[in-house]
Design an enzyme around this catalytic site. Structure first.
Site, PDB file in Angstrom:
ATOM      1  N   THR A  90      -4.361  36.368  13.321  1.00 16.33           N
ATOM      2  CA  THR A  90      -5.571  37.061  12.865  1.00 16.33           C
ATOM      3  C   THR A  90      -6.761  36.824  13.779  1.00 16.33           C
ATOM      4  OG1 THR A  90      -4.882  36.997  10.573  1.00 16.33           O
ATOM      5  CG2 THR A  90      -7.238  37.149  10.945  1.00 16.33           C
ATOM      6  N   SER A 136       2.198  35.505  13.381  1.00 16.42           N
ATOM      7  CA  SER A 136       2.995  34.269  13.368  1.00 16.42           C
ATOM      8  C   SER A 136       4.168  34.337  12.405  1.00 16.42           C
ATOM      9  CB  SER A 136       2.121  33.051  13.090  1.00 16.42           C
ATOM     10  OG  SER A 136       1.795  32.951  11.735  1.00 16.42           O
ATOM     11  N   SER A 137       4.221  35.355  11.559  1.00 15.52           N
ATOM     12  CA  SER A 137       5.410  35.511  10.702  1.00 15.52           C
ATOM     13  C   SER A 137       6.634  35.845  11.555  1.00 15.52           C
ATOM     14  CB  SER A 137       5.194  36.619   9.677  1.00 15.52           C
ATOM     15  OG  SER A 137       4.027  36.341   8.945  1.00 15.52           O
TER      16      SER A 137
HETATM   17  N1  ASP Z   1      -0.315  37.063   9.497  1.00 20.36           N
HETATM   18  C1  ASP Z   1      -1.240  36.300  10.308  1.00 20.36           C
HETATM   19  C2  ASP Z   1      -0.432  35.362  11.173  1.00 20.36           C
HETATM   20  O1  ASP Z   1      -0.004  34.333  10.714  1.00 20.36           O
HETATM   21  C3  ASP Z   1      -2.192  35.561   9.441  1.00 20.36           C
HETATM   22  C4  ASP Z   1      -3.211  34.733  10.194  1.00 20.36           C
HETATM   23  O2  ASP Z   1      -3.266  34.636  11.387  1.00 20.36           O
HETATM   24  O3  ASP Z   1      -4.016  34.096   9.517  1.00 20.36           O
HETATM   25  O4  ASP Z   1      -0.211  35.652  12.324  1.00 20.36           O
END
Ligand code: ASP
Length: 351
Positions: A21, A66-67
């Site tokens: 994010t 990061s998922s």
């Molecule tokens: N979905 C994002 C990730 O983990 C959430 C974030 O960065 O806070 O890449």
């Protein structure tokens, strides 16, 4: 993957951007957040230019949510830090929050004898938005990564997560909130530092290398044949047997209740015994947010111990996974892995 450089003085830092994010912006076509080019992050944070540090950047390609992180990225990160180790005084890794605790845990085991800070950070709001938490997270992480004591040694030579004014040991942290700025907690270990007007380091808690002038050992062999069994009322023998005795795993993390308890039913204990007998490594970690496993308190815990289940103490699941990937990558013998699991390797458990 493009390295960029800025002017040099005092500490030199490498800022590594993996995605997440912090560097995302809205794609008008799909109307969802997508990663954008890292050079724009530095444009968004001109405050970084006020430090007298040399800050170079390294951008992963492709940038990822990061998922989508896989252990291959951990190998790339460890390889990059190894390659650049002598050039920099510290490393800041910008990473999505969703799996940051997994990555920080894994890196903590992959690098032994660290003498320089490796600080993971990210944000809940993209850095270009007015109320972003990304700027403070990034600026303080940079300051912590550059901080040295009077002898010129890094103040925090550990793999850490910095988020919302708190510096946590990476293998002690978990993401606990999906929309609050305080997204991470380290319930079983106090903060290594807290940032207010000053950054206050808890020096007595920070790990230091046995020798400062040796290069760390980078362990880049991971074996990911690990599964996680989360206990819940209603779980069936078929599901437990599939996970504990499956051909594709060498080890299973059992997320138990409370102080390490699981059902006392005969079918459950007999599957645990069966899994143990065929050489599976079974690690007991509590599904409670805080506290430790103690398999001597209740009969339900004692049965697990007698069936050969290893105590995970107060480990987080994220840390247990990284530790198992690392130990399985190092040892072919299950007994050696079990011995390693019982040891506090990087400050990940309190015994
Ligand atoms: N979905 C994002 C990730 O983990 C959430 C974030 O960065 O806070 O890449």
């Amino acid at each position: 993957m493009k390295p960029t450089e800025s002017t040099s003085e005092k500490s030199a830092l490498l800022l590594i951007y993996t995605g997440g994010t912090i560097g995302m912006k809205e794609d008008p076509v799909i109307q969802a957040l997508k990663p954008f080019n890292f050079s724009q992050i530095l444009e968004e944070v001109p405050e970084l230019g006020k430090f007298a540090y040399r800050i170079d950047t390294y951008t992963f390609d492709p940038l990822i949510d990061s998922s989508d992180i896989e252990p291959n990225l951990w190998l790339s990160l460890a390889g990059l830090i190894e390659e650049k180790y002598d050039e920099y005084d510290g490393f800041v890794i910008l990473h999505g929050t969703d799996t940051m605790a997994y990555s920080a845990s894994a890196l903590s085991f992959m690098i032994e004898g660290l003498t320089k800070p490796v600080i993971f950070t990210g944000s809940q709001l993209p850095i270009g938005t007015p109320r972003t938490d990304g700027k403070e997270n990034l600026i303080s992480s940079v300051e912590i990564a550059a901080a040295k004591d009077t002898e010129g040694h890094a103040i925090v030579p550990e793999v850490c997560i910095y988020f919302d004014n708190v510096l946590m040991r990476g293998n002690r942290a978990s993401k606990i909130n999906s929309d609050n700025f305080r997204a991470f907690r380290s319930p079983n270990f106090p903060p290594l530092a807290e940032a207010g007007i000053h950054i206050r380091y808890n020096s007595g808690l920070i790990r230091r290398p046995a020798v400062w002038d040796a290069r760390p050992v980078f362990h880049k062999s991971l074996d990911t044949r690990v599964s996680i069994l989360k206990m819940h009322p209603g779980i069936t023998p078929q599901i437990v047997r599939t996970i504990l005795c499956g051909n594709d795993t060498r080890a299973v993390i059992i997320e138990t209740y409370g102080a390490g308890n699981a059902p006392s039913k005969e079918w459950f204990i007999s599957i645990v015994r069966e899994a143990s007998a065929i050489g599976k490594i079974l690690l007991n970690v509590t599904q409670c947010m805080a506290g430790s496993v103690n398999m001597d308190i209740y009969a339900t815990g004692k049965c697990l111990k007698e069936a050969g289940v290893v105590n995970g103490y107060d480990s987080t699941t994220e840390s247990a996974l990284g530790k198992l990937f690392h130990l399985l990558g190092q040892h072919t013998s299950s007994e050696s892995v079990k011995t390693g699991l019982e040891c506090d390797l990087r400050g990940e458990i309190s015994k």
